[in-house]
Write a protein that holds these residues in place. Structure first.
Motif, short mmCIF file in Angstrom:
data_model
loop_
_atom_site.label_atom_id
_atom_site.label_comp_id
_atom_site.label_asym_id
_atom_site.label_seq_id
_atom_site.Cartn_x
_atom_site.Cartn_y
_atom_site.Cartn_z
N VAL A 292 0.86 -1.17 0.00
CA VAL A 292 0.00 0.00 0.00
C VAL A 292 0.90 1.22 0.00
O VAL A 292 1.90 1.28 0.72
N GLY A 293 0.54 2.20 -0.84
CA GLY A 293 1.36 3.40 -0.91
C GLY A 293 0.58 4.59 -1.42
O GLY A 293 -0.62 4.51 -1.69
N THR A 294 1.30 5.69 -1.55
CA THR A 294 0.73 6.95 -2.02
C THR A 294 1.58 7.46 -3.18
O THR A 294 2.82 7.37 -3.13
N VAL A 295 0.95 8.01 -4.18
CA VAL A 295 1.67 8.58 -5.32
C VAL A 295 2.38 9.85 -4.85
O VAL A 295 1.75 10.79 -4.38
N ALA A 296 3.71 9.85 -4.94
CA ALA A 296 4.51 10.99 -4.52
C ALA A 296 4.70 11.98 -5.67
O ALA A 296 4.74 13.19 -5.45
#
Length: 119
Positions: A79-83
């Motif tokens: 799970v991650g976030t677009v940087a």
């Protein structure tokens, strides 16, 4: 790539340009993955590089701050976030750091002398 000292601790910097401020070693990969947005369908992506804190993807149109679910090989869903995103590529920041062994496995370089330091 340049190694510098920060308060007595060595850290790795990948100095691709003067504006590159990453503090972890990026390991190149050539992997296919599957990316899904919240309530969206999965789509294929290419994983260009990976570090303990994130990865760079190619072949996907994303927007900064979007939350994503990424599957690479047989790993659990990351799970991650677009940087950032630019010209069909995107940087994903993982919610949890990847262990060194997983990065070595993904990059195909399970060596002890790779210079990788988990920071």
């Amino acid at each position: 790539m340049e190694q510098v000292s920060a308060g007595g601790d060595d850290v790795w910097l990948e100095a691709a340009s003067w504006s590159d401020n990453r503090r972890e070693l990026r390991m190149p990969t050539a992997l296919e993955g599957s990316l899904r947005l919240f309530l969206g369908e999965s789509e294929s992506v290419q994983v260009i590089d990976v570090s303990n804190r994130g990865c760079r993807l190619r072949g996907v149109a994303l927007k900064p701050a979007q939350r994503v679910w990424l599957r690479i090989g047989g790993l659990e869903t990351l799970v991650g976030t677009v940087a950032w995103c630019d010209d069909g590529e995107a940087g994903i920041r993982f919610e949890q750091r990847l262990p060194r062994e997983v990065i070595m496995l993904l990059s195909g370089g399970a060596r002890d002398d790779d210079g990788y330091e988990d920071i």
